[in-house]
Design an enzyme around this catalytic site. Structure first.
Site, PDB file in Angstrom:
ATOM      1  N   ARG A 283      -8.503 -12.691   4.646  1.00  0.00           N
ATOM      2  CA  ARG A 283      -8.097 -13.446   5.019  1.00  0.00           C
ATOM      3  C   ARG A 283      -7.295 -14.404   4.112  1.00  0.00           C
ATOM      4  O   ARG A 283      -7.971 -15.449   4.104  1.00  0.00           O
ATOM      5  CB  ARG A 283      -8.543 -14.620   6.791  1.00  0.00           C
ATOM      6  CG  ARG A 283      -7.363 -15.270   7.424  1.00  0.00           C
ATOM      7  CD  ARG A 283      -7.862 -15.789   8.551  1.00  0.00           C
ATOM      8  NE  ARG A 283      -8.642 -16.913   8.777  1.00  0.00           N
ATOM      9  CZ  ARG A 283      -9.673 -18.180   8.934  1.00  0.00           C
ATOM     10  NH1 ARG A 283      -9.278 -17.496  10.217  1.00  0.00           N
ATOM     11  NH2 ARG A 283     -10.253 -18.276   8.686  1.00  0.00           N
TER      12      ARG A 283
ATOM     13  N   SER B 153      -8.074 -10.316  18.562  1.00  0.00           N
ATOM     14  CA  SER B 153      -8.625 -11.502  19.050  1.00  0.00           C
ATOM     15  C   SER B 153      -8.884 -11.688  20.305  1.00  0.00           C
ATOM     16  O   SER B 153      -7.502 -11.213  20.829  1.00  0.00           O
ATOM     17  CB  SER B 153      -8.350 -12.744  18.828  1.00  0.00           C
ATOM     18  OG  SER B 153      -8.802 -12.590  16.715  1.00  0.00           O
TER      19      SER B 153
ATOM     20  N   LYS C 218     -11.528 -27.790  16.787  1.00  0.00           N
ATOM     21  CA  LYS C 218     -11.107 -28.342  18.026  1.00  0.00           C
ATOM     22  C   LYS C 218     -12.653 -28.275  18.824  1.00  0.00           C
ATOM     23  O   LYS C 218     -13.459 -28.488  19.290  1.00  0.00           O
ATOM     24  CB  LYS C 218     -11.347 -26.989  19.077  1.00  0.00           C
ATOM     25  CG  LYS C 218     -10.827 -27.652  20.450  1.00  0.00           C
ATOM     26  CD  LYS C 218     -10.647 -25.941  21.397  1.00  0.00           C
ATOM     27  CE  LYS C 218      -9.810 -26.301  22.235  1.00  0.00           C
ATOM     28  NZ  LYS C 218      -9.592 -24.813  23.690  1.00  0.00           N
TER      29      LYS C 218
END
Length: 435
Positions: A44, A113, A142
């Site tokens: 990534r 995803s 989060k």
């Protein structure tokens, strides 16, 4: 790559992040993860230019190929095609799954995803090969809640036919909380690449994922012989005493305990030096071997369920060998008479390696012979001292109960990863080691 192979590769899915490079290169970090047992690598990169990104992707694709681990690119289809990656992973905000499939063709892996059952079903319909579901735990970005509840994760796993990997906030401490969801493995970023010891962290996470999924997806199995495959320990428990009594010598009460870790040659030397038996250790070996030969060639039989287990492991493509302290010719004749010799790649023995099971050398040679890594192998043993040796060396060990070791049952249960009272309980065993 078929569905079963892809499912196995989900066990420990590592996603790169150069935020934690420190003094290392990304190549070095990925190699450490592969050495530790990562089963899938996703590259990534959000900020690299095209040329630098492609150069890195080509290098990592080659590295992953050496370890026979799938390699995919996150989001960037152009880079994936240019470096001939094994596939692409896209999120809900990236290119639509169906469009990606059209570009990469049927031969490449497509991961998508999803955070809802609807997203997962849509992705499967549009050509996804696996689903990455998350975040399953609160993450650093989060931290108040997870995006996907356990119930939602389970519903996704139950509904789709393709593999599912969980991602988001996963650590060695919380992996086990995913147990029973049906997920095929875990995808992690910081739990691997933020670690000071990437190889060690990867190895530990792989074990946690194995525990969570209830499966150790092995490629090789190493079997002890006496007490594990054949019912012979009743003879071994007193063969030294039987020999000494035949010479008119009364053996010490704890003789078996003393000779248990020894090879036959070592025990013969002990009988010669301590008891003054025989004219030499070599002569003692010859006489004991003649006693043993009759038992192995004529009397010893398989433990219940052994042949059925070996047949099923072979059918699943698991390579097997025997690693034993008993002489090879005796083992070979007994295995052949009992119809199991054909299941094994080879037989290796302590005498021929000049070792004993008080050290892990024979197990290390066994996995080398099978051509598998330590983390992809399982050791079958019955003896407490041998189980301890294998565990201390980092092997996954399945203990098979034998009457000769019942006095050590509690210790063996504590040491071994799995304890089986009977080999015939192979349904549970196959579920654990072969899915």
């Amino acid at each position: 790559m078929n569905v079963e192979e892809l499912k196995e590769s989900m066990l420990l899915y590592a996603v790169t992040d150069r935020a934690w490079l420190r003094e290392s290169t990304l190549y070095e970090q990925v190699e450490a993860a592969l050495k530790g047992g990562a089963t899938f690598i996703q590259l990534r990169e959000k900020n690299l230019g095209y040329d630098e990104f492609l150069k890195e992707a080509v290098e990592l694709k080659k590295l992953c190929a050496e370890y026979k681990v799938p390699f995919v690119i996150n989001d960037n289809v152009d880079i994936a095609l240019a470096c001939d990656a094994d596939g692409v992973h896209v999120g809900q905000e990236d290119m639509e799954a169906g469009a990606v499939r059209e570009r990469i063709g049927k031969g490449k892996i497509l991961g998508v995803s999803a955070a809802t059952l609807e997203d997962a079903l849509t992705a499967e319909k549009r050509g996804a090969d696996y689903i990455g579901v998350g975040a399953v735990f609160p993450t650093s970005t989060k931290n108040d809640a997870a995006d996907v509840s356990y119930d939602e994760l389970k519903a996704i796993c139950d509904a789709v036919e393709i593999p599912v990997v969980a991602i988001g906030g996963i650590s060695r401490e919380n992996t086990i909380l995913l147990k029973g969801s049906g997920v095929d493995g875990i995808a992690v970023v910081s739990a691997i690449f933020a670690s000071e010891d990437i190889e060690g962290a990867t190895r530990e996470l792989r074990k946690k994922s194995e525990e969570m999924t209830g499966t150790v997806r092995v490629k090789g199995a190493v079997f002890d012989f006496d007490g594990t495959l054949i019912d012979s320990m009743w003879m071994w428990d007193d063969v030294g005493g039987e020999y000494l009594r035949a010479k008119g010598i009364e053996p010490e009460p704890d003789l078996r305990k003393i000779t248990l870790p020894m090879t036959l040659e070592e025990a013969a030397e002990y009988f010669h030096s301590y008891y003054k038996a025989g004219s030499s250790a070599e002569e003692i070996c010859e006489e004991i071997n003649e006693m043993l030969r009759r038992y192995y060639e004529e009397k010893f039989i398989l433990k219940s369920g052994v042949k059925e287990l070996l047949a099923q492991l072979k059918a699943k493509g698991i390579k097997m060998c025997i690693a034993t302290a008993t002489k090879k010719e005796l083992v070979k004749k007994c295995a052949e008479r009992n119809g199991i010799l054909e299941y094994f790649e080879d037989i290796i023995t302590c005498p021929e390696l000049n070792t004993s099971k008080s050290v892990p050398f024979i197990y290390e040679k066994a996995v080398e012979l099978l051509g598998v890594k330590k983390e992809d192998a399982v050791i079958f043993e019955d003896a407490c001292h041998a189980i301890k040796t294998a565990k201390n060396a980092g092997f996954y060990v399945i203990a098979i109960e034998d009457a000769s070791e019942k006095h050590n049952r509690d210790t063996v249960k504590a040491l071994a990863d799995v304890y089986l009272e009977k080999v015939s309980d192979r349904k549970r065993l196959l579920r654990i080691i072969a899915g």
